[in-house]
Write an enzyme that holds these catalytic residues in place. Structure first.
Site, short mmCIF file in Angstrom:
data_model
loop_
_atom_site.label_atom_id
_atom_site.label_comp_id
_atom_site.label_asym_id
_atom_site.label_seq_id
_atom_site.Cartn_x
_atom_site.Cartn_y
_atom_site.Cartn_z
N ASP A 6 29.11 -15.30 17.10
CA ASP A 6 29.02 -14.30 18.17
C ASP A 6 28.20 -14.90 19.31
O ASP A 6 27.45 -15.86 19.12
CB ASP A 6 28.35 -13.02 17.69
CG ASP A 6 28.30 -11.96 18.78
OD1 ASP A 6 29.37 -11.62 19.32
OD2 ASP A 6 27.21 -11.48 19.13
N SER A 7 28.34 -14.30 20.50
CA SER A 7 27.56 -14.77 21.65
C SER A 7 26.05 -14.56 21.40
O SER A 7 25.24 -15.22 22.02
CB SER A 7 27.97 -14.01 22.90
OG SER A 7 27.74 -12.63 22.72
N CYS A 69 33.18 -11.52 17.78
CA CYS A 69 32.87 -11.21 19.17
C CYS A 69 34.21 -10.90 19.85
O CYS A 69 35.13 -11.72 19.84
CB CYS A 69 32.23 -12.44 19.81
SG CYS A 69 31.93 -12.29 21.58
N GLU A 154 20.56 -6.76 23.59
CA GLU A 154 19.93 -8.07 23.38
C GLU A 154 18.43 -8.03 23.73
O GLU A 154 17.63 -8.74 23.16
CB GLU A 154 20.61 -9.15 24.23
CG GLU A 154 22.01 -9.55 23.73
CD GLU A 154 22.01 -10.55 22.57
OE1 GLU A 154 21.22 -11.50 22.59
OE2 GLU A 154 22.82 -10.36 21.65
N CYS A 188 33.09 -3.81 21.15
CA CYS A 188 32.13 -4.90 21.34
C CYS A 188 31.18 -4.81 20.16
O CYS A 188 30.71 -3.72 19.81
CB CYS A 188 31.36 -4.71 22.65
SG CYS A 188 29.95 -5.85 22.80
N HIS A 190 28.23 -5.53 19.72
CA HIS A 190 26.85 -5.09 19.98
C HIS A 190 26.72 -3.56 19.96
O HIS A 190 25.63 -3.04 19.76
CB HIS A 190 26.39 -5.56 21.36
CG HIS A 190 26.00 -7.01 21.42
ND1 HIS A 190 26.91 -8.02 21.32
CD2 HIS A 190 24.79 -7.59 21.60
CE1 HIS A 190 26.29 -9.18 21.44
NE2 HIS A 190 25.00 -8.95 21.60
N1 DGL Z 1 29.41 -8.98 21.07
C1 DGL Z 1 30.37 -9.46 21.98
C2 DGL Z 1 31.64 -8.65 22.01
O1 DGL Z 1 32.02 -8.15 21.01
C3 DGL Z 1 29.92 -9.72 23.32
C4 DGL Z 1 29.10 -9.75 24.07
C5 DGL Z 1 28.64 -10.47 25.25
O2 DGL Z 1 28.08 -11.53 25.04
O3 DGL Z 1 28.86 -9.97 26.35
O4 DGL Z 1 32.28 -8.50 22.99
#
Ligand code: DGL
Length: 270
Positions: A6-7, A69, A154, A188, A190
């Site tokens: 993931d990012s 992600c 984050e 997403c 997150h």
């Molecule tokens: N968690 C990632 C997603 O599902 C992304 C986030 C990001 O780095 O913007 O899109």
């Protein structure tokens, strides 16, 4: 090991369900925290960062890497599968999380109207619109890009007044697009972290769906159908963590996601 990328921290919400579904498997998680968020970056940059991280996981011997992600799945997966892997020395497979989610999400709605919250990268790629249409052609899908939500997560700022302002703004914008929505996908990884804050602004009849369980069940199913990959996977129940930021930074953030006493290695060279 099964590689999980993931990012940043968001993929930990997917990892948690993968570990529940595959408790004996070993996992290697890589968070590109030093370069997160990806959501508002260009296609080229998201692809370059994702391939650097994924090829590192493949180099460590992962027979399977899951892009946990949505932004990376939307922007980089196709090029990785069709170009990068073909021209690489690696034999591992790379899977995304948009297709498996699209295959299931249509079963959740009764009205036939679905909403999606996601990063701008995921929304403007239109990957969810295309994939859901493929499996559920009669379902109406409306999307809302939420450019600030990943940063709120984050930075651990998601329970503040400021966060509520932006969450309410984006929730209202989605509901205005289609008042018949009865199901909203958190598109997403997150966003499950701010599910409670999102619910504060939603009518009670709307259900919020996270992807973790769906992705975990689909991965389990994939491994049953691909014994040649499953047989290459180590099964001692261990998980190791990698980050492109410092180990201290990762441990602190991962704590918010319920990951305590973890072993983290910092990859400053990526
Ligand atoms: N968690 C990632 C997603 O599902 C992304 C986030 C990001 O780095 O913007 O899109």
């Amino acid at each position: 090991m099964i590689g999980v990328f993931d990012s940043g921290f968001g993929g930990l919400t997917i990892l948690r369900d993968l570990r529940k579904a595959l408790p004996e498997n070993d996992f290697l998680y890589l968070g590109d925290n030093a370069r997160s968020p990806y959501g508002s970056r260009s296609f080229e940059t998201i692809h370059r960062y994702t391939w650097q991280s994924v090829s590192y996981l493949l180099e460590q011997g992962c027979p399977l890497v899951v892009l946990a992600c949505n932004t990376a799945s939307a922007r980089a997966l196709r090029t990785i599968q069709q170009k990068d892997l073909v021209n690489s020395p690696y034999s591992g497979r790379v899977l995304g999380i948009i297709r498996p989610t699209a295959e299931e999400i249509g079963f959740y709605t009764k009205t036939g109207h679905i909403g999606i919250f996601a990063t701008p990268g995921t929304v403007y790629s239109e990957s969810y619109l295309l994939e859901i249409r493929r499996f559920f052609p009669n379902i109406k899908v409306s999307q809302q890009a939420c450019p600030l939500w990943v940063s709120l997560v984050e930075n651990g700022e998601f329970d503040s007044e400021g966060a509520r302002f932006f969450i309410q703004r984006d929730v209202n914008a989605l509901l205005e697009k289609d008042p018949e929505i009865d199901t909203i996908l958190l598109g997403c990884t997150h966003y499950p972290l701010i599910a409670d804050q999102i619910r504060e602004f939603l009518p009670k009849n709307i259900q919020l769906v996270s992807q973790g369980k769906i992705v975990a069940e689909k991965t389990l199913d994939y491994l049953k159908r691909h014994p040649e990959i499953d047989s290459k996977l180590q099964k001692s129940g261990k998980t190791n963590f990698l980050t492109t930021d410092t180990a201290e930074f990762f441990k602190k953030g991962a704590f918010l996601f319920g990951e305590t006493a973890i072993s983290v290695k910092s990859l400053t060279f990526l």
